[in-house]
Design an enzyme around this catalytic site. Structure first.
Site, short mmCIF file in Angstrom:
data_model
loop_
_atom_site.label_atom_id
_atom_site.label_comp_id
_atom_site.label_asym_id
_atom_site.label_seq_id
_atom_site.Cartn_x
_atom_site.Cartn_y
_atom_site.Cartn_z
N CYS A 1 22.77 1.15 21.07
CA CYS A 1 21.52 1.92 20.99
C CYS A 1 21.41 2.97 22.09
CB CYS A 1 20.31 0.99 21.05
SG CYS A 1 20.21 -0.06 19.61
N HIS B 1 14.38 5.76 22.92
CA HIS B 1 15.03 5.02 21.84
C HIS B 1 13.94 4.29 21.06
CE1 HIS B 1 17.41 2.41 19.48
NE2 HIS B 1 17.24 1.34 20.23
N ASN C 1 14.61 0.76 13.80
CA ASN C 1 15.58 0.99 14.88
C ASN C 1 16.89 1.47 14.27
OD1 ASN C 1 17.43 0.83 16.95
ND2 ASN C 1 16.76 -1.20 17.67
N1 ACO Z 1 8.45 -12.51 10.33
C1 ACO Z 1 7.64 -13.53 10.69
N2 ACO Z 1 7.86 -14.28 11.77
C2 ACO Z 1 8.95 -13.99 12.52
C3 ACO Z 1 9.83 -12.94 12.21
C4 ACO Z 1 9.54 -12.18 11.05
N3 ACO Z 1 10.31 -11.16 10.66
N4 ACO Z 1 10.79 -12.90 13.14
C5 ACO Z 1 10.53 -13.87 14.01
N5 ACO Z 1 9.42 -14.55 13.66
C6 ACO Z 1 8.79 -15.68 14.30
C7 ACO Z 1 9.73 -16.38 15.25
O1 ACO Z 1 10.57 -17.29 14.55
C8 ACO Z 1 8.77 -17.07 16.18
O2 ACO Z 1 8.31 -18.23 15.56
P1 ACO Z 1 8.17 -19.60 16.42
O3 ACO Z 1 7.18 -19.26 17.47
O4 ACO Z 1 7.69 -20.58 15.39
O5 ACO Z 1 9.55 -19.87 16.95
C9 ACO Z 1 7.59 -16.10 16.25
O6 ACO Z 1 7.73 -15.23 15.12
C10 ACO Z 1 7.57 -15.26 17.51
O7 ACO Z 1 8.88 -14.73 17.70
P2 ACO Z 1 9.26 -13.95 19.01
O8 ACO Z 1 10.73 -13.71 19.02
O9 ACO Z 1 8.62 -14.62 20.16
O10 ACO Z 1 8.50 -12.56 18.74
P3 ACO Z 1 8.39 -11.33 19.71
O11 ACO Z 1 6.95 -11.04 19.97
O12 ACO Z 1 9.28 -11.46 20.89
O13 ACO Z 1 8.93 -10.15 18.80
C11 ACO Z 1 10.93 -8.83 18.48
C12 ACO Z 1 10.23 -10.19 18.29
C13 ACO Z 1 10.19 -7.82 17.63
C14 ACO Z 1 12.37 -8.96 18.06
C15 ACO Z 1 10.83 -8.43 19.97
O14 ACO Z 1 11.23 -9.48 20.78
C16 ACO Z 1 11.66 -7.20 20.28
O15 ACO Z 1 11.37 -6.11 19.85
N6 ACO Z 1 12.69 -7.35 21.13
C17 ACO Z 1 13.51 -6.23 21.54
C18 ACO Z 1 14.42 -5.77 20.48
C19 ACO Z 1 15.04 -4.48 20.91
O16 ACO Z 1 14.47 -3.68 21.61
N7 ACO Z 1 16.23 -4.22 20.56
C20 ACO Z 1 16.77 -2.94 21.04
C21 ACO Z 1 18.10 -2.96 21.20
S1 ACO Z 1 18.83 -3.07 19.61
C22 ACO Z 1 20.47 -2.60 19.83
O17 ACO Z 1 20.92 -2.30 20.88
C23 ACO Z 1 21.37 -2.72 18.63
#
Ligand code: ACO
Length: 323
Positions: A114, A250, A280
């Site tokens: 990314c 990004h 993304n």
């Molecule tokens: N729909 C519904 N529920 C979901 C989904 C979904 N699509 N995905 C996860 N959940 C659930 C999880 O299982 C979890 O349930 P649990 O509490 O029962 O275990 C709950 O939602 C909360 O999940 P978290 O992972 O805590 O959610 P978070 O608020 O952290 O958001 C996300 C997740 C959006 C992935 C976030 O952490 C994020 O954006 N992280 C950074 C990603 C990023 O920036 N990547 C960039 C680099 S990518 C690259 O380099 C290729």
């Protein structure tokens, strides 16, 4: 006299197929509301079955050439930032070179996931300021839909496909921050974080693999590292937050985008956001966002733009430029 790498033209391409969040509700335990509240994403584009990364890149490249009023042979080099090249080799960049009918110069890929576009911009800038090339096309292009595990709701709803292309040209500057072009660069990586964001396959293991991400962990690193790299690049350019016209981050997650801008001291209205429409798109996200902002009349010649990105590696960095 200082040589500066100045933007001459930009263009982007998005595949025709638009996929709204609601499409995932049929196959996964997820909802439009969850995806929007956690990521800010409303929709993304997916490439058609026969459409490859170099196809998307070539469309974007043609649009950038038109915007610059140039033809392919005016370029000395093409650099494509991608982690999803058509084939293991040759590079996507040489495929774009052929697709454009470019009969001279050189072309190669850069891979920093990314952060790839920031790394490619930095590489192009180095070649221009060292006199190796006068005009370099820098492209970010990805088909991340090809490395999604469609059963994994924690990753598959976040990514999309697309391409953006930007042409840099050597121009004389004075050496101070009033120059147009790239004013400063900051690049970083830390290989200890391999396991929080990776693809579990590759040539050496004779598999393609799927993207795997510990989202919370990536999030934890993102805001802090992005704000720090942006500040380092701004300090090198002697640019303060008040002088920044646009932050073009990004586009991974709206909460990371807003958290980083806040830490940088740049108000939300000066931050370009396209994550809601594109998801993304990894290395394509910054040139896509730049191109959309230019087409909407937001970014104007002479304005200061800060780009920042983080991705697998971890690899992260920032570029400050005057448009
Ligand atoms: N729909 C519904 N529920 C979901 C989904 C979904 N699509 N995905 C996860 N959940 C659930 C999880 O299982 C979890 O349930 P649990 O509490 O029962 O275990 C709950 O939602 C909360 O999940 P978290 O992972 O805590 O959610 P978070 O608020 O952290 O958001 C996300 C997740 C959006 C992935 C976030 O952490 C994020 O954006 N992280 C950074 C990603 C990023 O920036 N990547 C960039 C680099 S990518 C690259 O380099 C290729």
């Amino acid at each position: 006299m200082t040589i500066r790498a100045v933007v001459r033209g930009i263009g982007h391409y998005l595949p025709e197929r638009v996929v709204p969040n609601s499409e995932f509700e049929d196959t996964l335990d997820t909802s439009h509301e969850w995806i929007v509240s956690r990521s800010g994403i409303h929709q993304r584009h997916f490439a058609a079955e026969n459409e490859t990364t170099s196809d998307l890149a070539t469309h974007a490249a043609n649009r950038a050439l038109s915007a610059a009023g140039m033809v392919a042979d005016d370029l000395d080099a093409i650099i494509v930032a991608t982690s999803t090249a058509d084939l293991t080799f040759p590079s996507a960049a040489t495929m774009v070179q052929n697709g454009l009918g470019m009969m001279r110069g050189f072309a190669y890929d850069v891979q920093a996931v990314c952060a790839g576009f920031v790394f490619a911009l930095a590489t192009a800038n180095a070649q221009i300021v060292s006199g190796q090339a006068k005009r370099v096309m820098v492209i970010g292009a990805e088909t991340f839909s090809r490395i999604m595990d469609w059963e994994d709701r924690t990753t598959s709803v976040l990514f999309g496909d697309g391409a953006g292309a930007l042409i840099l040209e050597a121009q004389d500057g004075t050496g101070d921050k009033s120059d147009r072009g790239i004013l400063s660069v900051d690049l970083n990586s830390d290989g200890r974080h391999r396991d929080i964001l990776y693809v579990d396959g590759g040539v050496s293991t004779q598999t393609t693999g799927y993207l795997r991400m510990q989202g919370k962990e990536v999030f934890r690193h993102a805001v802090e590292k992005l704000a720090a790299t942006a500040q380092t690049a701004m300090d090198r350019a002697k640019i303060t937050a008040d002088e920044v016209d646009w932050v073009v981050p990004h586009q991974a997650n709206i909460r990371i985008i807003q958290g980083t801008a806040k830490k940088m001291g740049v108000p939300d209205e000066r931050v370009v956001k396209t994550v809601q429409n594109h998801g993304n798109t990894s290395a394509a996200s910054i040139p896509l966002a730049l191109s959309v902002a230019v087409s909407e009349g937001k970014i104007q010649p002479g304005q200061v733009v800060v780009t920042e990105a983080i991705g697998g590696g971890l690899a992260w960095g920032a570029v400050v430029l005057r448009w």
